[in-house]
Scaffold this motif. Structure first.
Motif, mmCIF file in Angstrom:
data_model
loop_
_atom_site.group_PDB
_atom_site.id
_atom_site.type_symbol
_atom_site.label_atom_id
_atom_site.label_comp_id
_atom_site.label_asym_id
_atom_site.label_seq_id
_atom_site.Cartn_x
_atom_site.Cartn_y
_atom_site.Cartn_z
ATOM 1 N N THR A 107 0.824 -1.218 0.000
ATOM 2 C CA THR A 107 0.000 0.000 0.000
ATOM 3 C C THR A 107 0.855 1.265 0.000
ATOM 4 O O THR A 107 0.330 2.360 -0.229
ATOM 5 C CB THR A 107 -0.946 0.043 1.213
ATOM 6 O OG1 THR A 107 -0.180 0.141 2.428
ATOM 7 C CG2 THR A 107 -1.837 -1.170 1.252
ATOM 8 N N LEU A 108 2.144 1.128 0.229
ATOM 9 C CA LEU A 108 3.046 2.282 0.197
ATOM 10 C C LEU A 108 3.503 2.604 -1.221
ATOM 11 O O LEU A 108 4.104 3.647 -1.460
ATOM 12 C CB LEU A 108 4.266 2.027 1.084
ATOM 13 C CG LEU A 108 3.984 1.754 2.567
ATOM 14 C CD1 LEU A 108 5.288 1.505 3.306
ATOM 15 C CD2 LEU A 108 3.220 2.908 3.196
ATOM 16 N N ILE A 109 3.207 1.705 -2.153
ATOM 17 C CA ILE A 109 3.587 1.912 -3.546
ATOM 18 C C ILE A 109 2.528 2.786 -4.221
ATOM 19 O O ILE A 109 1.331 2.495 -4.137
ATOM 20 C CB ILE A 109 3.708 0.558 -4.279
ATOM 21 C CG1 ILE A 109 4.815 -0.282 -3.614
ATOM 22 C CG2 ILE A 109 4.010 0.767 -5.755
ATOM 23 C CD1 ILE A 109 4.936 -1.680 -4.164
ATOM 24 N N PRO A 110 2.914 3.874 -4.859
ATOM 25 C CA PRO A 110 1.956 4.832 -5.439
ATOM 26 C C PRO A 110 0.917 4.201 -6.365
ATOM 27 O O PRO A 110 -0.235 4.625 -6.379
ATOM 28 C CB PRO A 110 2.856 5.810 -6.206
ATOM 29 C CG PRO A 110 4.143 5.782 -5.456
ATOM 30 C CD PRO A 110 4.305 4.360 -5.016
ATOM 31 N N GLN A 111 1.304 3.182 -7.123
ATOM 32 C CA GLN A 111 0.376 2.590 -8.082
ATOM 33 C C GLN A 111 -0.809 1.892 -7.415
ATOM 34 O O GLN A 111 -1.794 1.579 -8.082
ATOM 35 C CB GLN A 111 1.116 1.605 -8.989
ATOM 36 C CG GLN A 111 1.964 2.262 -10.059
ATOM 37 C CD GLN A 111 3.174 2.997 -9.496
ATOM 38 O OE1 GLN A 111 3.733 2.590 -8.472
ATOM 39 N NE2 GLN A 111 3.583 4.076 -10.160
ATOM 40 N N SER A 112 -0.734 1.658 -6.108
ATOM 41 C CA SER A 112 -1.885 1.108 -5.388
ATOM 42 C C SER A 112 -2.987 2.147 -5.224
ATOM 43 O O SER A 112 -4.112 1.812 -4.843
ATOM 44 C CB SER A 112 -1.460 0.602 -3.998
ATOM 45 O OG SER A 112 -0.623 -0.532 -4.082
ATOM 46 N N TRP A 113 -2.675 3.393 -5.540
ATOM 47 C CA TRP A 113 -3.604 4.501 -5.311
ATOM 48 C C TRP A 113 -3.971 5.207 -6.615
ATOM 49 O O TRP A 113 -4.188 6.406 -6.652
ATOM 50 C CB TRP A 113 -2.972 5.500 -4.342
ATOM 51 C CG TRP A 113 -2.615 4.861 -3.034
ATOM 52 C CD1 TRP A 113 -1.476 4.180 -2.747
ATOM 53 C CD2 TRP A 113 -3.414 4.810 -1.855
ATOM 54 N NE1 TRP A 113 -1.503 3.710 -1.464
ATOM 55 C CE2 TRP A 113 -2.686 4.092 -0.885
ATOM 56 C CE3 TRP A 113 -4.679 5.326 -1.521
ATOM 57 C CZ2 TRP A 113 -3.186 3.852 0.393
ATOM 58 C CZ3 TRP A 113 -5.170 5.094 -0.245
ATOM 59 C CH2 TRP A 113 -4.430 4.366 0.690
#
Length: 268
Positions: free
Chosen positions: A41-47
């Protein structure tokens, strides 16, 4: 042989899944499953897919609304910081967000959030605005057409209503070369607006004008001018009759043309 575990899933696979689960799961469930899920969830692409309509309480969906559950989970006291929350989530995307839904919020919150999205979401492909784009309103909402230049990857736009349609379409035609889908609820489509759709969106494939005030001549302008239309929703409009033979003839090239419930009565 050891059975595979959820926490052993490939990081890229997790990110791909989390990019589709929605804000509620991303904030209230996923990070608490295990360390590997939290790190994903810390990876930008999860958002990349951000639907902020969860901020609007709907008692048919939950016993407790999302902001309250969020504040309880993260032990936040006081009033829910709407603007700060939206900005923090958008920031997590690392300028990679491709889909954003902004609901109707208090004016100050809405204006600041929209400005932030304009500056921090250059990869945006789909934008849904659940508020009216005003003409003559001295604030960011009236400047939505000016923000289009920041979203050069925009492909789809959905509006609650718009009074700046011609200017909006002008900016889209200039800056958004991949634009293919437009939805405006309760729009007023006169001769000028219909001509603007034809002239500025020659490659439009999906057009949703449900509940519009639109005379038959304006509808015909769109049908005759937008030759690449694949989906056209003109249901429940005022200004033309469903089942009209001339309309159906000119709409025959459209794969999905919906016009049920439209009526010519009571239009000025």
């Amino acid at each position: 042989m050891r059975k595979p575990k959820w926490e052993d899933l490939d990081r890229n696979c997790l990110v791909s899944i989390f990019g589709r689960v929605g804000l509620e799961s991303l904030l209230l469930a996923v990070p608490f499953v295990c360390k590997s899920w939290y790190k994903a969830t810390l990876i930008p692409q999860s958002w990349q897919h951000l639907d902020f309509s969860v901020l609007i309480y709907d008692d048919s969906r939950y016993d407790v609304d999302f902001p309250s559950r969020l504040m309880d989970t993260y032990r936040v006291e006081g009033d829910f910081p709407i603007t700060a929350f939206i900005k923090s989530v958008v920031k997590r995307s690392g300028r990679s967000a491709t889909y954003i839904v902004l609901p109707e919020l208090p004016n100050r919150c809405m204006d600041e959030a929209l400005l932030y999205v304009a500056d921090e979401c250059p990869a945006l492909r789909t934008l849904v605005l659940h508020f009216k784009v005003f003409q003559g309103f001295h604030g960011p909402r009236s400047k939505v057409p000016n923000y289009i230049s920041k979203w050069t990857n925009l492909q789809s736009l959905k509006l609650q209503s718009s009074f700046d349609l011609q200017e909006l379409l002008t900016q889209i035609s200039i800056h958004c070369k991949s634009f293919v889908a437009l939805a405006i609820e309760c729009a007023k489509i006169g001769r000028d607006e219909a001509s603007a759709i034809v002239n500025f969106l020659p490659n439009i494939k999906v057009l949703d004008l449900r509940y519009a005030f639109m005379r038959q001549e304006s509808l015909m302008t769109i049908l005759q001018g937008c030759k690449q239309l694949e989906v056209f929703d003109a249901r429940d409009c005022i200004g033309f009759n469903e089942g009209d033979e001339e309309i159906l003839k000119h709409a025959s090239h459209i794969r999905s043309f919906k016009h049920e419930g439209s009526d010519s009565v009571n239009i000025c």
